[in-house]
Design an enzyme around this catalytic site. Structure first.
Site, mmCIF file in Angstrom:
data_model
loop_
_atom_site.group_PDB
_atom_site.id
_atom_site.type_symbol
_atom_site.label_atom_id
_atom_site.label_comp_id
_atom_site.label_asym_id
_atom_site.label_seq_id
_atom_site.Cartn_x
_atom_site.Cartn_y
_atom_site.Cartn_z
ATOM 1 N N HIS A 121 11.534 -10.493 3.258
ATOM 2 C CA HIS A 121 11.920 -9.561 2.188
ATOM 3 C C HIS A 121 13.137 -8.785 2.690
ATOM 4 C CE1 HIS A 121 11.549 -6.544 -0.866
ATOM 5 N NE2 HIS A 121 10.692 -5.749 -0.267
ATOM 6 N N HIS A 158 10.032 5.583 -1.972
ATOM 7 C CA HIS A 158 10.429 5.340 -3.367
ATOM 8 C C HIS A 158 9.973 6.482 -4.276
ATOM 9 C CE1 HIS A 158 10.953 0.690 -2.993
ATOM 10 N NE2 HIS A 158 11.378 1.332 -1.929
ATOM 11 N N ASP A 179 13.113 -1.550 4.947
ATOM 12 C CA ASP A 179 12.002 -1.225 5.859
ATOM 13 C C ASP A 179 11.529 -2.457 6.633
ATOM 14 O OD1 ASP A 179 11.170 -2.084 3.337
ATOM 15 O OD2 ASP A 179 9.315 -0.933 3.348
ATOM 16 N N TYR A 189 -1.101 2.274 -3.075
ATOM 17 C CA TYR A 189 0.041 1.387 -2.813
ATOM 18 C C TYR A 189 0.248 0.441 -3.992
ATOM 19 C CZ TYR A 189 2.608 -2.123 0.066
ATOM 20 O OH TYR A 189 3.516 -2.999 0.589
ATOM 21 N N ASP A 249 5.068 -7.282 1.823
ATOM 22 C CA ASP A 249 4.539 -6.086 1.145
ATOM 23 C C ASP A 249 3.166 -6.315 0.498
ATOM 24 O OD1 ASP A 249 6.510 -4.163 1.623
ATOM 25 O OD2 ASP A 249 7.713 -4.783 -0.087
ATOM 26 N N GLU A 284 14.315 -5.899 1.817
ATOM 27 C CA GLU A 284 14.334 -4.436 1.771
ATOM 28 C C GLU A 284 14.414 -3.854 3.181
ATOM 29 O OE1 GLU A 284 11.385 -2.622 -0.780
ATOM 30 O OE2 GLU A 284 12.607 -0.812 -0.936
ATOM 31 N N HIS A 334 2.846 -3.708 5.935
ATOM 32 C CA HIS A 334 2.506 -2.280 6.030
ATOM 33 C C HIS A 334 1.003 -2.144 6.259
ATOM 34 C CE1 HIS A 334 6.390 -0.800 4.604
ATOM 35 N NE2 HIS A 334 6.311 -1.582 3.550
ATOM 36 N N HIS A 388 7.412 -7.513 -3.208
ATOM 37 C CA HIS A 388 7.638 -6.459 -4.149
ATOM 38 C C HIS A 388 8.999 -6.549 -4.844
ATOM 39 C CE1 HIS A 388 9.564 -2.276 -3.241
ATOM 40 N NE2 HIS A 388 9.149 -2.204 -4.453
HETATM 41 FE FE1 FEO Z 1 9.538 -3.706 -0.488
HETATM 42 FE FE2 FEO Z 1 7.963 -2.555 2.307
HETATM 43 O O1 FEO Z 1 9.433 -3.008 1.235
#
Ligand code: FEO
Length: 394
Positions: free
Chosen positions: A77, A23, A81, A191, A163, A79, A222, A144
């Site tokens: 989530h 990002h 990843d 982070y 996240d 997203e 993560h 997130h």
């Molecule tokens: Fe909001 Fe690790 O993606």
């Protein structure tokens, strides 16, 4: 090698040693995409990985069980990843039921993948029995994205918050007592500052929602798994979300011919003379994400730029634009800078700091060409004034 969190619960994610950007933020230590496999009468996979890492995840699952036996895939989530590998996985396990959050997660998966999977949206009223164990679900919006959800494995008291509570931290080991904790906390700070800083109120609400749960382990999507001391990261989140700051000032500047830097140094001296901690950052050489991480816990931001085309310099523009989006709260600040023939930089900084809600110490200092001893004395006094405010307000 199988990595077991507790009996029957495995980490089956992937380590991305090479990634340097997320990002638009810089990553110093790569990241991981954590996925978790729960073996019971029914088998559940919690989250997937970024698409290029699908084979790596599949291999780890295969070491434990045939992937075709997976019954539930929890998509905490949408997203990429974490959900990016879902289309690949669902080709291998078409009969599995995908569980996203009812609030936005279901929509996110539909709009992203245009799929025909079997979907069972979840919220706090949902429960999935795997046999001897069960899963519960907690929406944690904006940690997130609006769709974000935490999954809780009741019998083992493991929270999978996606996240939330993560760090971009690639390592050969998976647990908090196997790594340098100071380094990991520094990454957790970066982070939070770069991704979650605007959402303090929602984060406190989410933590409140989870308060009644017994939590032995926090297994984020993560970085490292918190199993020795999960409370440490929860406490840090509470501090950050409340906007608690240290008695610390940052002097953040970008210089062209050295005048703004001379002013910055005089301001730093003034702050030091009051015994307040200060860190100067020249944005020409400092990493923007590192500076933003320091902003999280600093009380004062003194921001300066030389004037270029009647405005601030480009690195400062990127920094302030970035910071404005992150909505730092409870800061005091000041603006300074230099110009040659026409001013502009200091006014832009003032305006942007005001838009962020920074409480400005005035007057700002703007100097034509090179500061003389009198201007440097003004800068020194500005540093002292800021330091006094820091001491009185923190
Ligand atoms: Fe909001 Fe690790 O993606």
């Amino acid at each position: 090698m199988k990595i077991e969190l507790t009996k029957g619960v495995y980490w089956v994610g992937a380590v991305d040693w090479n990634i340097q950007e997320f990002h638009s933020y810089t990553l110093h230590h790569g990241t991981t995409y954590n996925a978790y496999l729960i073996i019971d009468d029914k088998i559940a996979l919690i989250d997937t990985v970024k698409p290029p890492f699908y084979e790596e995840m599949l291999q780890r699952i295969t070491e434990v069980v045939s992937p075709t036996k997976i019954n539930y895939v929890i998509a905490n989530h949408a997203e990429m990843d974490h959900s990016g590998a879902l289309p690949l996985l669902m080709k291998d396990v078409p009969e599995a039921t995908v569980i996203p959050s009812r609030r936005h997660g279901e929509l996110g998966l539909t709009k992203t993948f245009h799929h025909d999977w079997k979907v069972m949206p979840a919220d706090e009223t949902s429960e999935v029995s795997l046999g001897k164990r069960k899963l519960k679900f907690f929406p944690i919006p904006m940690l997130h994205w609006p769709d974000s959800m935490a999954t809780y494995l009741v019998e083992d008291a493991i929270l999978f918050p996606n996240d939330a509570f993560g760090q971009h931290f690639a390592s050969a080991t998976r647990f908090d007592d196997e790594v340098d904790l100071n380094l990991m906390m520094a990454e957790a700070t970066r982070y939070y500052a770069t991704i979650l800083m605007p959402f303090g109120k929602l984060i406190l609400q989410a933590i409140d929602k989870l308060k009644g749960l017994k939590i032995n382990t926090i297994a984020p999507s993560h970085g490292i798994i918190w199993h020795s001391n999960p409370q440490r990261i929860i406490d840090a989140y509470i501090t950050w979300a409340k906007g608690e700051t240290k008695k610390k000032a940052l002097v953040i500047y970008e210089t062209m011919w050295g005048s703004t830097e001379k002013m910055a140094k005089a301001i730093v001296k003034g702050i030091v003379s009051e015994g307040v901690e200060v860190e100067p950052y020249n944005l020409t050489v400092s990493d923007r994400s590192d500076v933003i991480a320091q902003v999280l816990t600093a009380k004062a931001l003194i921001v300066g730029s030389a004037t270029h085309n009647n405005d601030i310099l480009p690195n400062m523009a990127a920094f302030l634009t970035n910071l404005k989006g992150l909505k730092p709260s409870g800061k005091i600040g000041a603006a300074f800078g230099s110009y040659g023939w026409g001013g502009g930089a200091v006014k832009t900084i003032e305006n942007m700091l005001k838009e962020m809600g920074v409480d400005l110490v005035e007057p700002s200092i703007s100097v034509q060409f090179v500061p003389n001893s009198e201007t440097l004395e003004q800068c020194f006094e500005l540093g002292k004034a800021i330091a006094k405010r820091v001491k009185s307000q923190s």
